[in-house]
Design an enzyme around this catalytic site. Structure first.
Site, PDB file in Angstrom:
ATOM      1  N   LYS A  13       0.849  -1.202   0.000  1.00  0.00           N
ATOM      2  CA  LYS A  13       0.000   0.000   0.000  1.00  0.00           C
ATOM      3  C   LYS A  13       0.886   1.255   0.000  1.00  0.00           C
ATOM      4  O   LYS A  13       1.888   1.264  -0.700  1.00  0.00           O
ATOM      5  CB  LYS A  13      -0.983  -0.059   1.168  1.00  0.00           C
ATOM      6  CG  LYS A  13      -1.789  -1.370   1.164  1.00  0.00           C
ATOM      7  CD  LYS A  13      -2.925  -1.389   2.126  1.00  0.00           C
ATOM      8  CE  LYS A  13      -3.668  -2.720   1.999  1.00  0.00           C
ATOM      9  NZ  LYS A  13      -4.850  -2.796   2.843  1.00  0.00           N
ATOM     10  N   HIS A  98      -8.478  -2.894  -6.195  1.00  0.00           N
ATOM     11  CA  HIS A  98      -8.450  -3.016  -4.725  1.00  0.00           C
ATOM     12  C   HIS A  98      -9.561  -2.141  -4.140  1.00  0.00           C
ATOM     13  O   HIS A  98      -9.857  -1.071  -4.669  1.00  0.00           O
ATOM     14  CB  HIS A  98      -7.085  -2.575  -4.192  1.00  0.00           C
ATOM     15  CG  HIS A  98      -6.894  -2.924  -2.748  1.00  0.00           C
ATOM     16  ND1 HIS A  98      -7.447  -2.184  -1.739  1.00  0.00           N
ATOM     17  CD2 HIS A  98      -6.259  -3.957  -2.152  1.00  0.00           C
ATOM     18  CE1 HIS A  98      -7.150  -2.752  -0.573  1.00  0.00           C
ATOM     19  NE2 HIS A  98      -6.415  -3.829  -0.798  1.00  0.00           N
ATOM     20  N   GLU A 100      -9.614  -0.203  -1.789  1.00  0.00           N
ATOM     21  CA  GLU A 100      -9.195   1.165  -1.457  1.00  0.00           C
ATOM     22  C   GLU A 100      -9.179   2.051  -2.701  1.00  0.00           C
ATOM     23  O   GLU A 100      -9.303   3.275  -2.604  1.00  0.00           O
ATOM     24  CB  GLU A 100      -7.816   1.121  -0.758  1.00  0.00           C
ATOM     25  CG  GLU A 100      -7.949   0.582   0.658  1.00  0.00           C
ATOM     26  CD  GLU A 100      -6.717  -0.126   1.207  1.00  0.00           C
ATOM     27  OE1 GLU A 100      -5.624   0.023   0.632  1.00  0.00           O
ATOM     28  OE2 GLU A 100      -6.865  -0.838   2.220  1.00  0.00           O
ATOM     29  N   GLU A 168     -11.291 -10.201  -0.903  1.00  0.00           N
ATOM     30  CA  GLU A 168     -10.902  -9.376   0.238  1.00  0.00           C
ATOM     31  C   GLU A 168     -12.143  -8.696   0.815  1.00  0.00           C
ATOM     32  O   GLU A 168     -12.514  -7.598   0.354  1.00  0.00           O
ATOM     33  CB  GLU A 168      -9.910  -8.291  -0.200  1.00  0.00           C
ATOM     34  CG  GLU A 168      -8.597  -8.806  -0.714  1.00  0.00           C
ATOM     35  CD  GLU A 168      -7.469  -7.815  -0.468  1.00  0.00           C
ATOM     36  OE1 GLU A 168      -6.474  -8.226   0.129  1.00  0.00           O
ATOM     37  OE2 GLU A 168      -7.586  -6.636  -0.849  1.00  0.00           O
ATOM     38  N   GLY A 174      -7.410  -4.507   7.280  1.00  0.00           N
ATOM     39  CA  GLY A 174      -6.769  -3.579   8.218  1.00  0.00           C
ATOM     40  C   GLY A 174      -7.520  -3.422   9.524  1.00  0.00           C
ATOM     41  O   GLY A 174      -7.247  -2.512  10.308  1.00  0.00           O
ATOM     42  N   SER A 214      -6.555  -8.956   6.972  1.00  0.00           N
ATOM     43  CA  SER A 214      -5.978  -9.252   8.289  1.00  0.00           C
ATOM     44  C   SER A 214      -5.358 -10.647   8.386  1.00  0.00           C
ATOM     45  O   SER A 214      -5.503 -11.329   9.404  1.00  0.00           O
ATOM     46  CB  SER A 214      -7.026  -9.046   9.391  1.00  0.00           C
ATOM     47  OG  SER A 214      -7.458  -7.691   9.393  1.00  0.00           O
TER      48      SER A 214
HETATM   49  P1  13P Z   1      -4.502  -6.184   5.703  1.00  0.00           P
HETATM   50  O1  13P Z   1      -3.737  -7.499   5.632  1.00  0.00           O
HETATM   51  O2  13P Z   1      -3.693  -5.083   6.315  1.00  0.00           O
HETATM   52  O3  13P Z   1      -5.842  -6.370   6.336  1.00  0.00           O
HETATM   53  O4  13P Z   1      -4.772  -5.710   4.196  1.00  0.00           O
HETATM   54  C1  13P Z   1      -5.336  -6.599   3.292  1.00  0.00           C
HETATM   55  C2  13P Z   1      -5.279  -5.989   1.954  1.00  0.00           C
HETATM   56  O5  13P Z   1      -6.003  -5.053   1.665  1.00  0.00           O
HETATM   57  C3  13P Z   1      -4.310  -6.526   0.978  1.00  0.00           C
HETATM   58  O6  13P Z   1      -4.548  -6.031  -0.289  1.00  0.00           O
END
Ligand code: 13P
Length: 252
Positions: A13, A98, A100, A168, A174, A214
Protein backbone atom coordinates in the site's frame (compact mmCIF):
# COMPACT_ATOMS: atom_id res chain seq x y z
CA UNK A 1 2.18 -21.50 -12.10
CA UNK A 2 1.25 -24.74 -10.37
CA UNK A 3 -1.97 -24.37 -8.44
CA UNK A 4 -0.77 -26.80 -5.81
CA UNK A 5 1.65 -24.07 -4.71
CA UNK A 6 0.20 -21.07 -2.95
CA UNK A 7 0.79 -17.54 -4.22
CA UNK A 8 1.48 -15.06 -1.43
CA UNK A 9 1.52 -11.39 -2.42
CA UNK A 10 2.52 -8.55 -0.13
CA UNK A 11 0.59 -5.37 -0.85
CA UNK A 12 2.66 -2.64 0.77
CA UNK A 13 0.00 0.00 0.00
CA UNK A 14 1.34 3.52 0.76
CA UNK A 15 4.29 2.20 2.78
CA UNK A 16 7.07 2.64 3.69
CA UNK A 17 7.89 6.32 3.39
CA UNK A 18 11.56 6.16 2.45
CA UNK A 19 13.42 4.39 -0.33
CA UNK A 20 15.90 3.06 2.23
CA UNK A 21 13.14 1.30 4.20
CA UNK A 22 11.63 -0.10 1.01
CA UNK A 23 14.99 -1.36 -0.11
CA UNK A 24 15.73 -2.98 3.28
CA UNK A 25 12.29 -4.63 3.39
CA UNK A 26 12.74 -6.04 -0.12
CA UNK A 27 16.21 -7.30 0.74
CA UNK A 28 14.82 -8.95 3.89
CA UNK A 29 12.02 -10.70 2.00
CA UNK A 30 14.45 -11.82 -0.71
CA UNK A 31 16.98 -13.13 1.81
CA UNK A 32 14.47 -15.05 3.91
CA UNK A 33 12.89 -16.63 0.85
CA UNK A 34 15.87 -17.19 -1.39
CA UNK A 35 15.48 -20.97 -1.38
CA UNK A 36 11.71 -21.11 -1.57
CA UNK A 37 10.41 -23.56 -4.15
CA UNK A 38 7.04 -24.66 -2.78
CA UNK A 39 5.22 -21.32 -2.88
CA UNK A 40 5.14 -18.33 -5.19
CA UNK A 41 5.98 -15.00 -3.58
CA UNK A 42 5.52 -11.44 -4.84
CA UNK A 43 5.78 -7.97 -3.35
CA UNK A 44 3.85 -4.91 -4.51
CA UNK A 45 5.63 -1.72 -3.41
CA UNK A 46 4.45 1.80 -4.28
CA UNK A 47 5.39 2.84 -7.85
CA UNK A 48 8.42 4.99 -6.90
CA UNK A 49 10.12 1.96 -5.31
CA UNK A 50 9.49 -0.61 -8.04
CA UNK A 51 12.87 -0.17 -9.67
CA UNK A 52 14.90 -0.44 -6.46
CA UNK A 53 12.81 -3.32 -5.08
CA UNK A 54 13.14 -5.05 -8.45
CA UNK A 55 16.92 -4.89 -8.13
CA UNK A 56 16.86 -6.32 -4.61
CA UNK A 57 14.73 -9.31 -5.57
CA UNK A 58 16.21 -9.96 -9.01
CA UNK A 59 17.66 -13.45 -9.41
CA UNK A 60 15.59 -14.62 -6.42
CA UNK A 61 12.26 -16.48 -6.47
CA UNK A 62 10.39 -13.36 -5.24
CA UNK A 63 8.50 -11.59 -8.03
CA UNK A 64 7.59 -7.96 -8.50
CA UNK A 65 3.98 -6.76 -8.44
CA UNK A 66 2.35 -3.35 -8.89
CA UNK A 67 -0.62 -1.96 -6.97
CA UNK A 68 -2.46 -0.50 -9.95
CA UNK A 69 -2.09 0.38 -13.64
CA UNK A 70 -3.72 2.65 -16.21
CA UNK A 71 -5.72 1.19 -19.07
CA UNK A 72 -3.77 3.09 -21.75
CA UNK A 73 -0.17 2.52 -22.76
CA UNK A 74 1.20 6.00 -23.32
CA UNK A 75 0.29 9.57 -24.14
CA UNK A 76 -1.24 12.58 -22.42
CA UNK A 77 -2.40 10.98 -19.15
CA UNK A 78 -0.79 12.94 -16.34
CA UNK A 79 -0.05 10.96 -13.24
CA UNK A 80 -0.80 7.54 -14.69
CA UNK A 81 1.44 4.47 -15.05
CA UNK A 82 1.18 2.05 -17.96
CA UNK A 83 1.55 -1.68 -18.20
CA UNK A 84 4.45 -1.26 -20.64
CA UNK A 85 6.34 0.79 -18.07
CA UNK A 86 5.61 -1.82 -15.40
CA UNK A 87 6.68 -4.64 -17.68
CA UNK A 88 9.93 -2.84 -18.49
CA UNK A 89 10.72 -2.79 -14.76
CA UNK A 90 10.16 -6.52 -14.46
CA UNK A 91 6.68 -6.42 -12.94
CA UNK A 92 4.83 -9.75 -13.31
CA UNK A 93 1.62 -9.21 -11.30
CA UNK A 94 -0.70 -6.20 -11.15
CA UNK A 95 -3.28 -5.71 -8.40
CA UNK A 96 -6.44 -4.26 -9.93
CA UNK A 97 -9.62 -2.96 -8.32
CA UNK A 98 -8.45 -3.02 -4.73
CA UNK A 99 -11.29 -1.83 -2.49
CA UNK A 100 -9.19 1.16 -1.46
CA UNK A 101 -9.12 2.24 -5.12
CA UNK A 102 -12.78 1.41 -5.68
CA UNK A 103 -13.52 3.66 -2.68
CA UNK A 104 -11.89 6.49 -4.67
CA UNK A 105 -14.25 5.95 -7.57
CA UNK A 106 -12.83 3.09 -9.61
CA UNK A 107 -15.72 1.05 -11.01
CA UNK A 108 -16.20 -2.37 -12.57
CA UNK A 109 -15.75 -0.93 -16.05
CA UNK A 110 -12.39 0.62 -15.14
CA UNK A 111 -11.34 -2.69 -13.63
CA UNK A 112 -12.31 -4.63 -16.78
CA UNK A 113 -10.35 -2.24 -19.01
CA UNK A 114 -7.25 -2.52 -16.84
CA UNK A 115 -7.49 -6.31 -16.74
CA UNK A 116 -7.74 -6.44 -20.54
CA UNK A 117 -4.60 -4.31 -20.90
CA UNK A 118 -2.62 -6.36 -18.39
CA UNK A 119 -3.61 -9.65 -20.03
CA UNK A 120 -2.79 -8.28 -23.47
CA UNK A 121 0.77 -7.68 -22.37
CA UNK A 122 1.06 -11.08 -20.69
CA UNK A 123 1.21 -9.97 -17.07
CA UNK A 124 -1.01 -11.50 -14.41
CA UNK A 125 -3.87 -9.41 -13.03
CA UNK A 126 -4.85 -9.91 -9.39
CA UNK A 127 -8.42 -8.65 -9.31
CA UNK A 128 -9.82 -7.76 -5.90
CA UNK A 129 -13.43 -8.46 -5.04
CA UNK A 130 -15.34 -8.54 -1.77
CA UNK A 131 -18.26 -7.11 0.11
CA UNK A 132 -18.21 -4.20 2.54
CA UNK A 133 -20.37 -5.93 5.11
CA UNK A 134 -22.01 -9.26 5.82
CA UNK A 135 -25.73 -9.66 6.31
CA UNK A 136 -27.80 -12.57 7.57
CA UNK A 137 -29.74 -12.91 4.33
CA UNK A 138 -26.56 -13.55 2.36
CA UNK A 139 -26.84 -10.50 0.10
CA UNK A 140 -23.07 -10.27 0.18
CA UNK A 141 -22.96 -13.33 -2.06
CA UNK A 142 -24.99 -11.42 -4.67
CA UNK A 143 -22.57 -8.54 -4.41
CA UNK A 144 -19.55 -10.77 -5.03
CA UNK A 145 -21.38 -12.54 -7.85
CA UNK A 146 -22.08 -9.20 -9.51
CA UNK A 147 -18.42 -8.23 -9.36
CA UNK A 148 -17.39 -11.54 -10.95
CA UNK A 149 -20.07 -11.34 -13.65
CA UNK A 150 -19.06 -7.85 -14.58
CA UNK A 151 -15.44 -8.95 -14.99
CA UNK A 152 -16.41 -12.09 -16.90
CA UNK A 153 -18.50 -10.09 -19.41
CA UNK A 154 -15.36 -9.05 -21.23
CA UNK A 155 -13.19 -12.14 -20.73
CA UNK A 156 -13.07 -15.31 -22.78
CA UNK A 157 -12.42 -18.55 -20.86
CA UNK A 158 -8.74 -18.61 -21.87
CA UNK A 159 -8.33 -15.07 -20.49
CA UNK A 160 -10.24 -15.78 -17.31
CA UNK A 161 -7.96 -18.71 -16.59
CA UNK A 162 -5.03 -16.29 -16.37
CA UNK A 163 -6.75 -14.07 -13.81
CA UNK A 164 -6.06 -14.31 -10.09
CA UNK A 165 -9.12 -13.37 -8.00
CA UNK A 166 -8.44 -11.99 -4.54
CA UNK A 167 -11.40 -12.22 -2.21
CA UNK A 168 -10.90 -9.38 0.24
CA UNK A 169 -13.96 -8.66 2.39
CA UNK A 170 -13.65 -4.95 3.11
CA UNK A 171 -14.70 -5.38 6.73
CA UNK A 172 -11.63 -7.57 7.27
CA UNK A 173 -9.07 -5.24 5.71
CA UNK A 174 -6.77 -3.58 8.22
CA UNK A 175 -9.29 -4.17 10.99
CA UNK A 176 -7.82 -7.25 12.63
CA UNK A 177 -11.18 -8.95 12.00
CA UNK A 178 -10.52 -11.97 9.83
CA UNK A 179 -13.06 -14.02 8.00
CA UNK A 180 -13.09 -17.46 9.57
CA UNK A 181 -11.60 -20.34 7.64
CA UNK A 182 -15.19 -21.55 7.27
CA UNK A 183 -16.27 -18.22 5.73
CA UNK A 184 -13.33 -18.40 3.34
CA UNK A 185 -14.11 -21.99 2.35
CA UNK A 186 -17.74 -21.09 1.73
CA UNK A 187 -16.67 -18.19 -0.46
CA UNK A 188 -14.18 -20.35 -2.37
CA UNK A 189 -16.97 -22.79 -3.23
CA UNK A 190 -19.32 -19.96 -4.10
CA UNK A 191 -16.84 -18.23 -6.42
CA UNK A 192 -16.10 -21.53 -8.15
CA UNK A 193 -19.80 -22.18 -8.62
CA UNK A 194 -20.31 -18.73 -10.12
CA UNK A 195 -17.37 -19.25 -12.50
CA UNK A 196 -18.69 -22.69 -13.43
CA UNK A 197 -22.10 -21.20 -14.27
CA UNK A 198 -20.56 -18.47 -16.40
CA UNK A 199 -17.87 -20.62 -18.04
CA UNK A 200 -17.38 -24.28 -17.18
CA UNK A 201 -15.77 -26.36 -14.47
CA UNK A 202 -12.36 -26.51 -16.11
CA UNK A 203 -12.17 -22.73 -16.30
CA UNK A 204 -13.43 -22.32 -12.75
CA UNK A 205 -10.82 -24.73 -11.46
CA UNK A 206 -8.04 -22.90 -13.25
CA UNK A 207 -8.72 -19.52 -11.67
CA UNK A 208 -6.45 -18.99 -8.71
CA UNK A 209 -8.21 -17.59 -5.63
CA UNK A 210 -6.48 -15.63 -2.88
CA UNK A 211 -7.83 -14.52 0.47
CA UNK A 212 -6.95 -11.10 1.88
CA UNK A 213 -8.00 -9.31 5.07
CA UNK A 214 -5.98 -9.25 8.29
CA UNK A 215 -3.91 -12.32 7.41
CA UNK A 216 -1.26 -12.66 10.10
CA UNK A 217 1.29 -15.30 11.08
CA UNK A 218 -1.06 -16.59 13.80
CA UNK A 219 -4.07 -17.21 11.55
CA UNK A 220 -2.40 -18.07 8.24
CA UNK A 221 -2.06 -21.82 8.80
CA UNK A 222 -5.74 -22.35 9.57
CA UNK A 223 -6.92 -20.00 6.83
CA UNK A 224 -4.73 -21.80 4.33
CA UNK A 225 -5.48 -25.36 5.39
CA UNK A 226 -9.22 -24.98 5.86
CA UNK A 227 -10.02 -21.98 3.68
CA UNK A 228 -9.53 -23.83 0.41
CA UNK A 229 -8.01 -20.89 -1.47
CA UNK A 230 -4.64 -20.86 -3.26
CA UNK A 231 -2.78 -18.16 -1.39
CA UNK A 232 -3.01 -14.79 0.30
CA UNK A 233 -2.95 -11.09 -0.44
CA UNK A 234 -1.33 -9.61 2.64
CA UNK A 235 -1.38 -5.95 3.69
CA UNK A 236 -0.04 -4.90 7.09
CA UNK A 237 1.83 -8.10 7.85
CA UNK A 238 3.80 -7.84 4.60
CA UNK A 239 5.65 -4.81 5.96
CA UNK A 240 7.76 -7.00 8.23
CA UNK A 241 9.90 -9.52 6.35
CA UNK A 242 9.68 -11.93 9.27
CA UNK A 243 5.86 -11.89 9.49
CA UNK A 244 5.46 -12.06 5.72
CA UNK A 245 7.82 -15.05 5.60
CA UNK A 246 5.92 -16.77 8.41
CA UNK A 247 2.72 -16.41 6.36
CA UNK A 248 4.45 -17.82 3.28
CA UNK A 249 5.73 -20.76 5.32
CA UNK A 250 2.24 -21.40 6.67
CA UNK A 251 1.18 -22.31 3.13
CA UNK A 252 3.88 -24.94 2.63
P1 13P B 1 -4.50 -6.18 5.70
O1 13P B 1 -3.74 -7.50 5.63
O2 13P B 1 -3.69 -5.08 6.32
O3 13P B 1 -5.84 -6.37 6.34
O4 13P B 1 -4.77 -5.71 4.20
C1 13P B 1 -5.34 -6.60 3.29
C2 13P B 1 -5.28 -5.99 1.95
O5 13P B 1 -6.00 -5.05 1.67
C3 13P B 1 -4.31 -6.53 0.98
O6 13P B 1 -4.55 -6.03 -0.29
Amino acid sequence: MKKTHALVVGNWKLNPITLKEASDLAAGVARKNKKITDAYVAVAPPFPYLSEVGKKISKTPTSLAAQDVYHKNMGAHTGEVSVLQLKDLGVEFVIIGHSERRAMGENDEDVAQKVAMVLKHKLTPIVCIGESKRDDKGDFFNFVQKQIRSLAKTLKPAQMKRVVLAYEPIWAIGTGKTATAEDVKEMQLFIESVLTKIYDRATARNVRLLYGGSVKPHNATELHQDGGMNGFLVGGASLKAEDFTAIINATI
